[in-house]
Design an enzyme around this catalytic site. Structure first.
Site, PDB file in Angstrom:
ATOM      1  N   HIS A  69       3.028   8.542  -0.861  1.00 46.94           N
ATOM      2  CA  HIS A  69       1.876   8.193  -1.721  1.00 46.94           C
ATOM      3  C   HIS A  69       0.850   7.613  -0.957  1.00 46.94           C
ATOM      4  O   HIS A  69       1.194   7.261   0.239  1.00 46.94           O
ATOM      5  CB  HIS A  69       2.600   7.121  -2.639  1.00 46.94           C
ATOM      6  N   ARG A  92      17.025  -2.591   3.036  1.00 46.16           N
ATOM      7  CA  ARG A  92      15.714  -3.216   3.622  1.00 46.16           C
ATOM      8  C   ARG A  92      14.878  -3.967   2.772  1.00 46.16           C
ATOM      9  O   ARG A  92      14.939  -3.414   1.487  1.00 46.16           O
ATOM     10  CB  ARG A  92      15.136  -1.670   4.153  1.00 46.16           C
TER      11      ARG A  92
END
Length: 337
Positions: A217, A283
């Site tokens: 994106h 993460r």
């Protein structure tokens, strides 16, 4: 704690297993294998030369480095950026704590407005559209000190966002100056009530070669300021290929958004990026999105504009419509003249 990816996306995941068993029906793999991506270090810019330096020549060199990275990469790193390590560390600690809550509690969280907690990709029709992640996407108006529930999380988010806003304004002014344009649009339209803060968590994924942590994106803002951990996984397109960003513990990552690309008439680049999953390690990252008011008008610079003028409201609505209809964002091509 983890969202029920396996349960909700069972059909998509089973479809992948079925296709693996039948090679002639196998679904198209990800565009680029995670093992084939080169890891590089983004340009690193020392902002102390801009903030604390009285040497005008050195300040100009720093400004040119910022503009050059924005033209050629669309991404760069900054050190000595003015946001204290103490604030960044507290932001990470608070973020980890909020994501450690049970899934049902996160889903029903009353700390932020309805819809702030997000996970997966509700519109996904195939694995390529699925993001294996969860996030709190929070309008800055949700964490005002005037709110009754101003917790340690809220106060830390507010401090991080306040310092990020100052940094974003400084960088935007530099980029505008290098275009020869006035920077009024940022001071008049981008502030505490218009920007967003997003806390991201990427859980371990059993199919790291098949599923994105965050699908490819571009960002729908002027600038994004990203504070990430050292796990790695962020990738971006450079010279028509995906490259992996090498984590730098001392740096924040800055990237140009769609609005700055349009406002600069394609001088600065809003670059496609993605996050890859990890099979064993989670993460974390925190992003500050430097956005204008919904009624702010984005108009191109120069004698030969590439894009027609549009409001941020119109741009956001077009993105939402595309995601609903197509499963992905189209973005700036809709606004080409």
């Amino acid at each position: 704690m983890d969202p029920p990816f396996d349960e909700i996306y069972k059909t998509l995941l089973c479809k992948q297993v079925t296709n693996t068993e039948k090679p002639h029906e196998k679904s198209e793999p990800l565009s680029f294998s995670i093992t084939a991506v080169e890891e590089v270090e983004l340009p690193v810019i020392d902002l102390s030369r801009l903030i604390d330096n009285e040497d005008e020549e050195e300040r100009e060199k720093c400004k040119e480095e910022i503009a050059k990275a924005s033209r050629e990469w669309g991404f760069f790193q900054v050190i000595n950026h003015g946001i204290s390590m103490e604030v960044l560390q507290r932001m990470r600690q608070e973020q980890v704590r909020v994501f450690r809550q049970p899934f049902d509690k996160k889903k029903m969280s009353e700390k932020f407005s309805v819809g702030s907690y997000r996970w997966g990709t509700p519109t996904a029709t195939c694995l390529r559209q699925l993001s294996w992640s969860e996030a709190f996407h929070v309008p800055m108006t949700d964490i005002s000190p005037d709110n009754n529930d101003f917790t340690s999380l809220s106060s830390t988010m507010e401090e991080f966002a306040s310092e990020s806003e100052s940094l974003a304004q400084r960088l935007a002014e530099v980029l505008a100056e290098k275009l020869g344009r006035k920077s009024n649009i940022f001071k008049e339209n981008c502030g505490r009530k218009t920007c967003y803060l997003r806390m991201n968590r990427y859980p371990p994924c059993p199919n790291p070669s098949e599923v994105y942590g965050l699908m490819p994106h571009t960002d729908s803002d002027f600038l994004t300021i990203l504070y990430q951990d050292q796990v790695g996984g962020l990738q971006l397109i450079k010279d028509c290929k995906w490259i992996a960003v090498k984590p730098n513990p001392l740096a924040l990552i800055i990237n140009i958004g769609d609005l700055f690309q349009a406002w600069s008439n394609d001088v600065y680049k809003s670059v496609e990026h993605r996050v890859m999953t990890n099979p064993t390690v989670e993460r974390f990252s925190t992003a500050y999105f430097f956005c204008p008011s919904h009624d702010a008008v984005i108009d191109c610079s120069g004698d030969s504009p590439i894009y027609r003028s549009f409001t941020f409201r119109h741009f956001r609505q077009q993105v939402q419509d595309d995601v609903q209809k197509l499963g992905f964002k189209v973005g700036l091509p809709h606004f080409l003249l």
